[in-house]
Design a protein around this motif. Structure first.
Motif, mmCIF file in Angstrom:
data_model
loop_
_atom_site.group_PDB
_atom_site.id
_atom_site.type_symbol
_atom_site.label_atom_id
_atom_site.label_comp_id
_atom_site.label_asym_id
_atom_site.label_seq_id
_atom_site.Cartn_x
_atom_site.Cartn_y
_atom_site.Cartn_z
ATOM 1 N N GLU A 27 61.473 20.324 17.737
ATOM 2 C CA GLU A 27 61.145 21.123 16.550
ATOM 3 C C GLU A 27 62.348 21.876 16.006
ATOM 4 O O GLU A 27 62.450 22.127 14.789
ATOM 5 C CB GLU A 27 60.009 22.103 16.850
ATOM 6 C CG GLU A 27 60.237 23.037 18.024
ATOM 7 C CD GLU A 27 59.732 22.473 19.339
ATOM 8 O OE1 GLU A 27 59.457 23.266 20.244
ATOM 9 O OE2 GLU A 27 59.596 21.231 19.448
ATOM 10 N N GLU A 28 63.306 22.226 16.877
ATOM 11 C CA GLU A 28 64.532 22.873 16.405
ATOM 12 C C GLU A 28 65.413 21.885 15.647
ATOM 13 O O GLU A 28 66.068 22.251 14.664
ATOM 14 C CB GLU A 28 65.299 23.453 17.595
ATOM 15 C CG GLU A 28 64.612 24.629 18.265
ATOM 16 C CD GLU A 28 64.465 25.815 17.318
ATOM 17 O OE1 GLU A 28 65.414 26.094 16.563
ATOM 18 O OE2 GLU A 28 63.387 26.441 17.319
ATOM 19 N N VAL A 29 65.436 20.641 16.100
ATOM 20 C CA VAL A 29 66.204 19.617 15.393
ATOM 21 C C VAL A 29 65.609 19.366 14.015
ATOM 22 O O VAL A 29 66.316 19.269 13.008
ATOM 23 C CB VAL A 29 66.248 18.312 16.214
ATOM 24 C CG1 VAL A 29 67.030 17.236 15.470
ATOM 25 C CG2 VAL A 29 66.860 18.565 17.587
ATOM 26 N N ARG A 30 64.286 19.306 13.946
ATOM 27 C CA ARG A 30 63.620 18.989 12.682
ATOM 28 C C ARG A 30 63.800 20.085 11.632
ATOM 29 O O ARG A 30 63.732 19.809 10.435
ATOM 30 C CB ARG A 30 62.141 18.727 12.917
ATOM 31 C CG ARG A 30 61.855 17.466 13.710
ATOM 32 C CD ARG A 30 60.373 17.141 13.661
ATOM 33 N NE ARG A 30 59.966 16.855 12.292
ATOM 34 C CZ ARG A 30 60.010 15.635 11.742
ATOM 35 N NH1 ARG A 30 60.465 14.606 12.436
ATOM 36 N NH2 ARG A 30 59.611 15.451 10.502
ATOM 37 N N LYS A 31 64.044 21.302 12.066
ATOM 38 C CA LYS A 31 64.266 22.380 11.104
ATOM 39 C C LYS A 31 65.457 22.083 10.194
ATOM 40 O O LYS A 31 65.492 22.504 9.041
ATOM 41 C CB LYS A 31 64.487 23.708 11.832
ATOM 42 C CG LYS A 31 63.237 24.304 12.459
ATOM 43 C CD LYS A 31 63.569 25.606 13.168
ATOM 44 C CE LYS A 31 62.329 26.204 13.832
ATOM 45 N NZ LYS A 31 62.650 27.462 14.567
ATOM 46 N N LEU A 32 66.425 21.357 10.720
ATOM 47 C CA LEU A 32 67.621 21.054 9.935
ATOM 48 C C LEU A 32 67.336 20.063 8.815
ATOM 49 O O LEU A 32 68.091 19.978 7.849
ATOM 50 C CB LEU A 32 68.710 20.501 10.850
ATOM 51 C CG LEU A 32 69.224 21.483 11.905
ATOM 52 C CD1 LEU A 32 70.159 20.783 12.883
ATOM 53 C CD2 LEU A 32 69.943 22.649 11.243
ATOM 54 N N LEU A 33 66.242 19.297 8.940
ATOM 55 C CA LEU A 33 65.893 18.360 7.875
ATOM 56 C C LEU A 33 65.478 19.088 6.603
ATOM 57 O O LEU A 33 65.674 18.582 5.497
ATOM 58 C CB LEU A 33 64.756 17.447 8.340
ATOM 59 C CG LEU A 33 65.056 16.504 9.505
ATOM 60 C CD1 LEU A 33 63.803 15.732 9.888
ATOM 61 C CD2 LEU A 33 66.179 15.553 9.160
#
Length: 376
Positions: A27-33
């Protein structure tokens, strides 16, 4: 020497997998999208990463590193690739490895301990270096630089009257613009120099082949993680998704596709481990193993990510599923380093050159033997 990795390296992989799952969950990675385009800055996890000793794992203890080998870093990169870790870990560790080879110890220590973030331009683009009394003056544009917008130090190649020179340049002296990248979790950057002075002490004793060999091995190691994550995602889905009352993994087409993905992953891993061990070999063997590893691993990551989406079916094409994150990562790696065919052609040239050298060494000895036998 065995082609596999040791139990200690397997334990290292497990520890890194646990750390990244806790520290940078999906979920932390997806925030960058969904983040606005621009610089991401120093990642929140960077200090913890440095405290774990992972930034300098492959560097001597005298330079602030952990005293490990490039193979240890390759093991770590596979796990971080599996998690699609955002940020400049790969560019920073690559820059540190190159600076270590060039003997730039203060800069190596700064990268190994997390004080600086690094990046590397894989090629010279239109950069030129004009010699001055105390160094060089840079002008022009570098090729796209992975994570270049967040770097403090960028290793650049430039064309000088004497040939290509490699320089360690402070990012603050350059004009850096974040590009609209296929992978927004780790975008590339446009790097432009307008009359940037670079001291002579920042000249690095590097050559193009070494830079591209090391870059290829590290990108290949991360690509193994991308391919492995795609394989795991596909096989897990194939065991639970049912059609016609049966798991789709029982259908021959899906079963064979998953098996092919497994073969690609294992081939890539074996070649990457071999290339990492050969990193200190002479240019011929080093280049051959690096080219084969790069070709196989980058293609494996790209093809496995696509096959994973195919096995997932409709859900695989959605924004909500993470499958596209790994396809993006694999796509950018191929854009930066080139497709597998490029590296396979290089491997073929190096193999042919090695065979010709071997024949030149062996044939005179054979001729002497035949003459001696004839005289007898």
């Amino acid at each position: 020497m065995g082609i596999g990795i040791t139990q200690e390296q397997r334990d290292l992989a497990g520890a890194v997998a646990g750390w990244v799952a806790r520290t940078v969950p999906p979920e932390e990675v997806r925030k960058l999208l969904d983040a606005a385009p621009g610089r991401h800055g120093r990642p929140a996890y960077w200090d913890a990463l440095a405290a774990q000793g992972l930034l300098g794992l492959h560097l001597p203890e005298a330079d602030g590193g952990g005293g490990g080998a490039l193979l240890d870093l390759a093991v770590v990169l596979e796990e971080l690739g599996r998690a699609a870790l955002p940020g400049p870990f790969l560019p920073t560790t690559l820059a540190a490895a190159l600076l270590h080879r060039a003997g730039a110890r203060p800069l190596v220590r700064a990268l190994a301990t997390g004080q600086l973030l690094g990046a590397v331009a894989l090629g010279s683009g239109t950069l030129t270096a004009a010699g001055t009394a105390d160094g060089y003056v840079l002008d022009g544009t570098a090729p796209p630089v992975l994570a270049g917008a967040d770097a403090d130090l960028i290793v650049l190649a430039a064309e000088a009257p004497t040939g290509t020179v490699w320089l360690a340049v402070d990012a603050a002296a350059l004009t850096v613009r974040v590009q609209e990248s296929a992978d927004p979790t780790r975008p590339t950057a446009e790097v432009v120099a307008h009359g940037v002075p670079v001291p002579g002490a920042r000249l690095l004793d590097l050559d193009d082949t070494l830079v591209h060999d090391l870059a290829g091995v590290l990108f290949a190691a991360e690509s193994c993680g991308t391919a492995a994550r795609a394989l795991t995602t596909a096989t897990e889905h194939a065991t639970v998704r049912e059609q016609f009352g049966r798991p789709i993994g029982q259908f021959q087409a899906v079963k064979h596709l998953c098996a092919d993905m497994l073969v690609r992953c294992e081939q890539a891993r074996a070649l990457v481990w071999d290339a990492a061990r050969a990193a200190h070999e002479p240019p011929g063997p080093r280049g051959l193993t690096a080219a084969l590893a790069t070709a196989t691993a980058l293609d494996a990551a790209f093809s496995c990510a696509k096959d994973c989406i195919q096995i997932l079916g409709g859900i695989g094409f959605t924004w909500e599923h993470d499958a596209h994150l790994h396809l993006r990562r694999a796509l950018v790696a191929r854009q930066l380093l080139g497709g597998g065919d490029l590296h396979r052609r290089r491997a073929a040239r190096l193999a042919a050159d090695g065979a010709r050298r071997a024949l030149r060494l062996e044939l005179p000895a054979e001729a002497d033997r035949y003459r001696a036998e004839a005289r007898a």
